[in-house]
Motif scaffolding. Structure first.
Motif, PDB file in Angstrom:
ATOM      1  N   GLY A 163       0.883  -1.169   0.065  1.00  0.00           N
ATOM      2  CA  GLY A 163       0.001  -0.191  -0.080  1.00  0.00           C
ATOM      3  C   GLY A 163       0.762   1.394   0.135  1.00  0.00           C
ATOM      4  O   GLY A 163       0.516   2.251   0.666  1.00  0.00           O
ATOM      5  N   LEU A 164       1.985   1.165  -0.698  1.00  0.00           N
ATOM      6  CA  LEU A 164       2.893   2.422  -0.831  1.00  0.00           C
ATOM      7  C   LEU A 164       2.382   3.457  -1.965  1.00  0.00           C
ATOM      8  O   LEU A 164       2.724   3.108  -2.891  1.00  0.00           O
ATOM      9  CB  LEU A 164       4.322   2.200  -1.232  1.00  0.00           C
ATOM     10  CG  LEU A 164       4.692   1.006  -0.218  1.00  0.00           C
ATOM     11  CD1 LEU A 164       6.412   0.509  -0.715  1.00  0.00           C
ATOM     12  CD2 LEU A 164       4.955   1.367   1.309  1.00  0.00           C
ATOM     13  N   LYS A 165       1.578   4.385  -1.476  1.00  0.00           N
ATOM     14  CA  LYS A 165       0.883   5.197  -2.468  1.00  0.00           C
ATOM     15  C   LYS A 165       1.701   6.654  -2.397  1.00  0.00           C
ATOM     16  O   LYS A 165       2.015   7.215  -3.746  1.00  0.00           O
ATOM     17  CB  LYS A 165      -0.142   5.737  -2.022  1.00  0.00           C
ATOM     18  CG  LYS A 165      -1.187   4.335  -2.220  1.00  0.00           C
ATOM     19  CD  LYS A 165      -2.672   4.515  -1.870  1.00  0.00           C
ATOM     20  CE  LYS A 165      -3.531   3.167  -2.126  1.00  0.00           C
ATOM     21  NZ  LYS A 165      -4.796   3.358  -1.302  1.00  0.00           N
TER      22      LYS A 165
ATOM     23  N   GLY B  52      -1.133   2.400 -10.959  1.00  0.00           N
ATOM     24  CA  GLY B  52      -1.807   3.896 -11.077  1.00  0.00           C
ATOM     25  C   GLY B  52      -2.016   4.295  -9.887  1.00  0.00           C
ATOM     26  O   GLY B  52      -2.284   5.774 -10.008  1.00  0.00           O
ATOM     27  N   ASN B  53      -1.970   3.916  -8.409  1.00  0.00           N
ATOM     28  CA  ASN B  53      -2.101   4.533  -7.367  1.00  0.00           C
ATOM     29  C   ASN B  53      -0.976   5.330  -6.824  1.00  0.00           C
ATOM     30  O   ASN B  53      -1.189   5.993  -5.869  1.00  0.00           O
ATOM     31  CB  ASN B  53      -2.473   3.493  -6.238  1.00  0.00           C
ATOM     32  CG  ASN B  53      -3.827   2.785  -6.437  1.00  0.00           C
ATOM     33  OD1 ASN B  53      -4.898   3.578  -6.970  1.00  0.00           O
ATOM     34  ND2 ASN B  53      -3.976   1.637  -6.245  1.00  0.00           N
TER      35      ASN B  53
ATOM     36  N   ASP C 146       5.106   7.476   1.891  1.00  0.00           N
ATOM     37  CA  ASP C 146       5.167   5.656   2.421  1.00  0.00           C
ATOM     38  C   ASP C 146       6.543   5.476   1.697  1.00  0.00           C
ATOM     39  O   ASP C 146       6.843   4.366   2.289  1.00  0.00           O
ATOM     40  CB  ASP C 146       4.145   5.218   1.502  1.00  0.00           C
ATOM     41  CG  ASP C 146       2.767   5.791   2.078  1.00  0.00           C
ATOM     42  OD1 ASP C 146       2.445   6.338   3.191  1.00  0.00           O
ATOM     43  OD2 ASP C 146       1.895   6.038   1.071  1.00  0.00           O
ATOM     44  N   ALA C 147       7.026   5.930   0.547  1.00  0.00           N
ATOM     45  CA  ALA C 147       8.111   5.488   0.100  1.00  0.00           C
ATOM     46  C   ALA C 147       8.964   6.188  -0.436  1.00  0.00           C
ATOM     47  O   ALA C 147       8.606   7.578  -0.813  1.00  0.00           O
ATOM     48  CB  ALA C 147       7.735   4.254  -1.195  1.00  0.00           C
ATOM     49  N   MET C 148      10.172   6.032  -0.813  1.00  0.00           N
ATOM     50  CA  MET C 148      11.224   6.986  -1.519  1.00  0.00           C
ATOM     51  C   MET C 148      12.037   6.231  -2.388  1.00  0.00           C
ATOM     52  O   MET C 148      12.435   5.208  -2.222  1.00  0.00           O
ATOM     53  CB  MET C 148      12.179   7.638  -0.601  1.00  0.00           C
ATOM     54  CG  MET C 148      13.244   8.442  -1.087  1.00  0.00           C
ATOM     55  SD  MET C 148      14.636   8.888   0.099  1.00  0.00           S
ATOM     56  CE  MET C 148      15.623   7.140   0.297  1.00  0.00           C
TER      57      MET C 148
END
Lengths: 403, 300
Positions: free
Chosen positions: A161-163, A191-192, A221-223
């Motif tokens: 779920g990393l949006k 696409g999210n 959420d992420a890099m």
């Protein structure tokens, strides 16, 4: 005209009988000196073997290595000097992208064979406007990594779920294009995904404090990061202080290289790392032997640049065999175009110099997860080349590179 | 330009705390270097363009002492002392010969030192970047304060830099040594006529300025890559600080360091592509409206 030709003849003849001089502009000082050091290591392993076998027609290869200090204008000057003053017949451009574009323009004028062994910026060979018939690339290409990495990242993003994503990459051609391409394909496959923060530290920036805190404040959420070499080492050291890697999933295309692994004192675990060079990827006898031989002869561990340069050197050696030692730029280019070499760095045991755009394909691409002990990257998942080719074609159309 | 992001940050306590401390970290390291530059200029009237090299040597010296002793505090102290001694040698052997010469000659001597020291670093420590790594005593989770994040080592850096700055100020303002130095800065020949060996004080000032650069290098070593030439970029920023604060003013260097640190910290959110431009803009505005700097006195 005739007189000029007669005067010039002895010089050409002399050049064709002495050692084959290969000019190597690269970076040997500053934060990324390891680029030059391990590039030269990769070249030496191949050329030393060639010379020990007697060379070709009695001619051996002599490398003339020059430091550009990472400055594009210096890279161009050094390349001119290598051809004009040092009488180099071939240029092996071991510059980063910042210098490679400058070298490309010098090669356009000079007409000698050139292999770009380190620049990953896609447009260098993909953009037909930049095309130079005698210039090739054995470096991995950004768009290839982006498609493979984007696919991998999207799978993880969907599962976890990393949006919201942030990026942190060096502010020059490679960093900008690599990051844009990676995020484009991550979004293509999921696409999210949306980018909520972008950071562009300068190349060789000493302090990343404000960059790290900016990333923290973004609460992503992420890099994704395309930082590399000493810049990546400094970034990790400073990001660790803020516990950045505990707060978000991190994808770093250049993390799992020995040059970084050996320098970072607190190597982050659980970071998704792009495949650069690793003795276990592929886990073959040939790759392990190449690693052992490299360490034994060069007294340091190989990096991503080492294999890219070793492949460049192998193309030169094979081309010299085909032209019977003739270093004429056009003849050498004809020999290399479309050439397939047996190589432990290839997905199927071979790598190919694709004829349509003079760039290397079929080399190993993929991502794994970082860990603090050997082999430093585990669960490596290699990307398949067919989808990469398909999406690369679409990307080229979108860029207007092909119709 | 993303002023919305900047406004959002300013309206959030956690962001303000994190960016404020981030600005202080950047600023305090700059302060240590700039205070050395400004001290040397204020007393000796020379601009030490090789100051960045002293910072670099400080970082490498700290790395070496750390490998030998395993103690970060011993390493930091050792590096400051070693660079201070080196600074005295530099002043006695080279810089003292160009006092009173034109700036071009001073620049030439300093540039030679920069090139030589970069090459010596390459010969001794190699061209590949070195990393000291975080000393075990600082490998702690970041401190949470009002939602913001502050790494313990950075807190130490800020406090150490402030303590050094305070000590320097006390030495200059409250001691006999400081009185003589301040007097020599205004009129060296007159102080000399009173039987005071001014040259020794000049060397001491140069040594203190150099030790400050060495201390800055030691403080930076655990968090920055050590590379030949690493002093160059920080030298430019420290000159900006010196000009804004006023050549010769330690208080000015302190205030200007914080201004630059906060500009970089909050600027990275609001105008990330123009942070350097804003720093130079601030310097230009100061030069236009107060050419001697915020706390500087008119140049002799």
């Amino acid at each position: 005209m005739v007189a000029a030709g007669l005067v010039g003849a002895p010089a050409i003849s002399k050049a064709q009988t002495g050692a084959i001089k290969i000019g190597v502009p690269t970076i040997l000082s500053g934060r990324v000196a390891i680029l030059g050091q391990t590039s030269v290591g990769g070249l030496k392993v191949v050329f030393d073997k060639f010379n020990e076998a007697g060379g070709i027609n009695g001619r051996k290869i002599e490398m003339v290595v020059r430091d550009s200090k990472g400055a594009p204008q210096e890279a161009a000057k050094v390349t001119r000097d290598l051809v004009n003053n040092d009488k180099c017949e071939i240029i092996l451009d071991a510059e980063a992208s910042s210098g490679a574009f400058a070298v490309q323009e010098v090669i356009r004028e000079m007409g000698v064979l050139c292999i770009h062994s380190n620049s990953e910026t896609s447009s260098l060979t993909a953009d037909p406007k930049l095309h130079v018939p005698t210039a090739f690339r054995t470096a991995r290409q950004g768009i290839h990594d982006a498609i493979g990495g984007g696919d991998y990242a999207a799978k993880i993003a969907k599962a976890k779920g990393l949006k919201k994503w942030a990026t942190c990459s060096p502010d020059y051609a490679y960093g900008r294009s690599n990051t844009a391409e990676f995020m484009e394909y991550a979004k293509h496959f999921d696409g999210n995904i949306q980018v909520v923060e972008e950071s562009w530290p300068k190349l060789f920036q000493p302090d990343y404090t404000e960059v790290v805190t900016k990333l923290l404040n973004a609460k992503a959420d992420a890099m994704y990061s395309a930082l590399w070499g000493g810049d990546l080492v400094a970034f990790i050291d400073q990001a660790n202080l803020y516990g950045l890697f505990d707060k978000q999933a991190s994808f770093m295309v250049n993390l799992g290289d020995y040059g970084v692994v050996d320098q970072v004192k607190q190597f982050p675990q659980g970071v998704y790392s792009g495949g650069r060079y690793n003795r276990t990827v592929p886990a073959t006898k040939e790759n392990e032997e190449w690693y052992q031989n490299y360490v034994k002869t060069q007294k340091h561990k190989p990096t991503n640049w080492s294999w890219e340069n070793a492949v460049a050197a192998e193309f030169i050696v094979e081309a010299l065999k085909k032209t019977n030692g003739d270093t004429n730029g056009k003849k050498m280019a004809e020999a290399i175009k479309g050439m397939t070499l047996k190589s432990q760095f290839g997905t199927k045991g071979t790598v190919t110099m694709r004829a349509e755009d003079n760039t290397l394909v079929d080399y190993i691409i993929g991502y794994g997860v970082s860990q603090s002990k050997e082999p430093y990257v585990s669960d490596f998942q290699a990307s398949a080349w067919e989808p990469i080719f398909e999406l690369e074609k679409q990307w080229k159309k979108k860029q207007g590179y092909i119709s | 330009m993303d002023l919305d992001a900047l406004l959002r940050c300013v309206g959030t306590t956690s962001c303000v705390v994190t960016q404020l401390t981030s600005g202080m970290i950047i600023g305090m390291l700059l302060f240590l270097i700039a205070s050395g530059v400004t001290l040397i200029f204020g007393v000796l009237n020379v601009i030490n363009f090789a100051h960045g090299s002293l910072y670099m040597i400080g970082a490498y010296a700290a790395w070496t002492f750390y490998q030998l002793t395993g103690s970060y505090f011993v390493s930091a102290l050792g590096a400051a002392v070693a660079v201070g001694v080196l600074g005295i040698l530099f002043e006695r052997v080279l810089m003292s010969k160009v006092y009173g010469s034109n700036v071009l000659m001073q620049l030439l001597v300093c540039y030679a030192v920069v090139l030589i020291s970069d090459d010596l670093i390459k010969i001794i420590w190699g061209p590949v970047p070195l990393s000291m790594g975080m000393p075990p005593e600082f490998r702690l989770p970041p401190i949470r304060f009002m939602g913001g994040v502050i790494p313990p080592f950075y807190l130490f850096m800020i406090l150490a830099a402030m303590a050094i700055g305070l000590l320097l100020w006390l030495v200059i303002v409250r001691t006999r040594f400081g009185s003589i130095v301040r007097a020599a800065a205004i009129n060296g020949p007159m102080v000399s006529a009173l039987g005071i060996r001014v040259n020794l004080y000049y060397a001491a000032v140069f040594g203190i300025g150099s030790a400050l650069a060495g201390a800055a290098g030691a403080l930076a070593a655990p968090v920055r890559s050590l590379t030949p030439g690493m002093g160059f970029s920080i030298l430019i920023e420290s000159f900006i600080v010196t000009v804004i604060g006023g050549m010769g003013s330690i208080v000015g260097a302190f205030v200007a360091s914080i201004i630059i640190g906060l500009t970089r910290s909050f600027g990275s959110i609001g105008f990330p592509l123009f942070v350097d431009g804003v720093m130079f803009l601030i310097m230009a505005l100061v030069l236009i409206f107060k050419p001697s700097g915020l706390f500087g006195r008119p140049h002799r």
